[in-house]
Motif scaffolding. Sequence first.
Motif, PDB file in Angstrom:
ATOM      1  N   GLU A 134      -7.950 -77.570 -57.953  1.00 24.12           N
ATOM      2  CA  GLU A 134      -8.053 -76.382 -58.810  1.00 24.12           C
ATOM      3  C   GLU A 134      -7.699 -76.662 -60.263  1.00 24.12           C
ATOM      4  OE1 GLU A 134      -4.044 -76.285 -56.665  1.00 24.12           O
ATOM      5  OE2 GLU A 134      -6.147 -76.661 -56.158  1.00 24.12           O
ATOM      6  N   ARG A 135      -7.203 -77.859 -60.567  1.00 18.04           N
ATOM      7  CA  ARG A 135      -6.862 -78.217 -61.945  1.00 18.04           C
ATOM      8  C   ARG A 135      -7.876 -79.178 -62.566  1.00 18.04           C
ATOM      9  NH1 ARG A 135      -3.948 -74.368 -63.364  1.00 18.04           N
ATOM     10  NH2 ARG A 135      -3.106 -75.569 -65.092  1.00 18.04           N
ATOM     11  N   LEU A 138      -9.784 -77.887 -65.884  1.00 14.22           N
ATOM     12  CA  LEU A 138      -8.895 -77.859 -67.043  1.00 14.22           C
ATOM     13  C   LEU A 138      -8.580 -79.276 -67.521  1.00 14.22           C
ATOM     14  CD1 LEU A 138      -7.022 -76.439 -69.036  1.00 14.22           C
ATOM     15  CD2 LEU A 138      -5.249 -76.451 -67.264  1.00 14.22           C
ATOM     16  N   ILE A 275     -10.237 -74.812 -70.763  1.00 18.00           N
ATOM     17  CA  ILE A 275      -9.297 -73.698 -70.660  1.00 18.00           C
ATOM     18  C   ILE A 275     -10.011 -72.429 -70.197  1.00 18.00           C
ATOM     19  CG2 ILE A 275      -7.800 -72.169 -71.988  1.00 18.00           C
ATOM     20  CD1 ILE A 275      -7.082 -74.581 -73.741  1.00 18.00           C
ATOM     21  N   ALA A 276     -11.182 -72.150 -70.813  1.00 22.06           N
ATOM     22  CA  ALA A 276     -11.923 -70.944 -70.439  1.00 22.06           C
ATOM     23  C   ALA A 276     -12.358 -70.988 -68.981  1.00 22.06           C
ATOM     24  CB  ALA A 276     -13.140 -70.785 -71.354  1.00 22.06           C
ATOM     25  N   ASP A 278     -10.998 -72.666 -66.554  1.00 23.91           N
ATOM     26  CA  ASP A 278      -9.816 -72.558 -65.700  1.00 23.91           C
ATOM     27  C   ASP A 278      -9.366 -71.100 -65.578  1.00 23.91           C
ATOM     28  OD1 ASP A 278      -7.545 -74.013 -64.297  1.00 23.91           O
ATOM     29  OD2 ASP A 278      -6.405 -72.915 -65.819  1.00 23.91           O
ATOM     30  N   ARG A 279      -9.303 -70.391 -66.691  1.00 19.31           N
ATOM     31  CA  ARG A 279      -8.841 -68.998 -66.666  1.00 19.31           C
ATOM     32  C   ARG A 279      -9.856 -68.074 -65.999  1.00 19.31           C
ATOM     33  NH1 ARG A 279      -5.638 -67.967 -72.438  1.00 19.31           N
ATOM     34  NH2 ARG A 279      -4.032 -69.566 -72.081  1.00 19.31           N
ATOM     35  N   LEU A 280     -11.134 -68.328 -66.237  1.00 16.28           N
ATOM     36  CA  LEU A 280     -12.155 -67.495 -65.600  1.00 16.28           C
ATOM     37  C   LEU A 280     -12.176 -67.709 -64.093  1.00 16.28           C
ATOM     38  CD1 LEU A 280     -15.051 -67.854 -68.212  1.00 16.28           C
ATOM     39  CD2 LEU A 280     -13.702 -65.791 -67.724  1.00 16.28           C
ATOM     40  N   GLN A 281     -11.923 -68.950 -63.657  1.00 11.43           N
ATOM     41  CA  GLN A 281     -11.839 -69.201 -62.226  1.00 11.43           C
ATOM     42  C   GLN A 281     -10.719 -68.389 -61.589  1.00 11.43           C
ATOM     43  OE1 GLN A 281     -11.801 -73.674 -61.946  1.00 11.43           O
ATOM     44  NE2 GLN A 281     -13.077 -73.270 -60.180  1.00 11.43           N
ATOM     45  N   LYS A 282      -9.579 -68.313 -62.289  1.00  9.81           N
ATOM     46  CA  LYS A 282      -8.451 -67.549 -61.759  1.00  9.81           C
ATOM     47  C   LYS A 282      -8.787 -66.071 -61.647  1.00  9.81           C
ATOM     48  CE  LYS A 282      -4.904 -70.705 -63.508  1.00  9.81           C
ATOM     49  NZ  LYS A 282      -3.770 -70.898 -64.455  1.00  9.81           N
ATOM     50  N   ARG A 283      -9.761 -65.606 -62.434  1.00  5.18           N
ATOM     51  CA  ARG A 283     -10.183 -64.209 -62.380  1.00  5.18           C
ATOM     52  C   ARG A 283     -11.382 -64.006 -61.457  1.00  5.18           C
ATOM     53  NH1 ARG A 283      -9.510 -61.722 -68.526  1.00  5.18           N
ATOM     54  NH2 ARG A 283      -7.340 -62.377 -68.825  1.00  5.18           N
ATOM     55  N   THR A 290     -19.934 -69.616 -65.627  1.00  8.45           N
ATOM     56  CA  THR A 290     -19.471 -70.013 -66.961  1.00  8.45           C
ATOM     57  C   THR A 290     -20.440 -70.999 -67.598  1.00  8.45           C
ATOM     58  OG1 THR A 290     -17.172 -69.708 -66.246  1.00  8.45           O
ATOM     59  CG2 THR A 290     -17.545 -71.004 -68.248  1.00  8.45           C
TER      60      THR A 290
END
Length: 420
Positions: A134-135, A138, A275-276, A278-283, A290
């Motif tokens: 999951e990282r 990023l 970064i985008a 990674d954050r969009l995946q979390k949402r 993306t």
Amino acid sequence: MSAPIYSMAFIAGRVLLPFACGYFMSYLFRSVNAVIAPNLQRDLGIGAGDLGTLTAAYFVAFAAFQLPLGILLDRFGPRRVQAALLLSAALGAVVFAVGSGLSHLIIGRAMIGLGVAGGLMSAMKAIALWLPKERWALANGVFMTAGGLGALAATLPVELALEHAHWTMLFWGLAVLTVCASLTIFFVVPERPRAASQMPGLGAQLRECGRFLADRRFWRIAPVSMMGMASGMAIQGLWAGPYLRDVGGLDRAAAAKLLFLLAAALTAGFTLTGIAADRLQKRGIPLSRTMVWGVSLYAIVLAVMASGWTPTNPLLWIAFGIISNTTVLAYPILSGQFTLEQAGRVNTLLNGVVFGFTFFAQAGMGWLIDLWPRGADGSYPAEAYRWTFGLALVLLLLALGWYLRGERAAQALTAGRPTE
């Protein structure tokens, strides 16, 4: 006995940073011809076609080595493979510096391409070995910032260096820096313990590579990655400089400043994309969506460039730099559909296809531009770039349409619905 857990500081300092040195050199070598192009054309007496072929020789060797690279990475690990390869790049820089004709420089450029062929893939393999899945997006995005810094170094710093030294001396210096990067990787990066029993034999690995190439998951994403990355690298690595001089009417110093701005935006784009994503995946927004958004924005920028409207507008080049490499998300998207032991090979196969096509993109742009007559000052008309960049746009849109069609078919199959 369970594997030890390492801190992010350890992984960043002992793993990612040394590999970043190699990727920095890879992008510097890839981009430097955009600035030294006038010197090469003057000293070698060549036009756009020969210049494109010379510069794109990098991509031929780079692409040809991707299949053995993936096998080597999966069998021997990224540390030893990348350290050894960089020595070929250093030798290629020496050949490029001492070459007395176009053929010698093409050989040197190809040796450089071979030597930096593992710049990104070795790091992605290391990231897959050292970080949780999951990282990956990023880490890949942040790591690729080093490539942007290499592109930065290939603009204004190179232009300033050329004011005090011949371009051949520049390549002697690059050879020394490349050897330093090789030694850093070899002596600083630790080995990640792996179970030998999990690795299949060489014959089995080759057969598995053949299955990857026949896998519809691979060819669902390969075309859009090919068209997006190839056009971006071809323009940023070479044709942005001539475009700014011929269409924008800039002198060398002014063009170098915009190229520096482009490289700075490219550097920021690598980090922002990671970064985008990674954050969009979390949402709950997948990497595939993306990537589609990014490619769509890139198509708009490419259309503006092809039109010749405001060719020297800094905002245009900032936008190009930030979003032109959005299709790098194809790597974690694709590798996430295979096992960890297969990650090196499937990513290098995709990389081979992408960089193989980049040769035709970069050289082909030169061949197309050469169809128009040069002016008395050696420049090409704006129409040449309009048609060349316009063709790149059409191919990108076709590839995006293919990817979206495949995604819809895959989703329908997963849901148990018949495809149209």
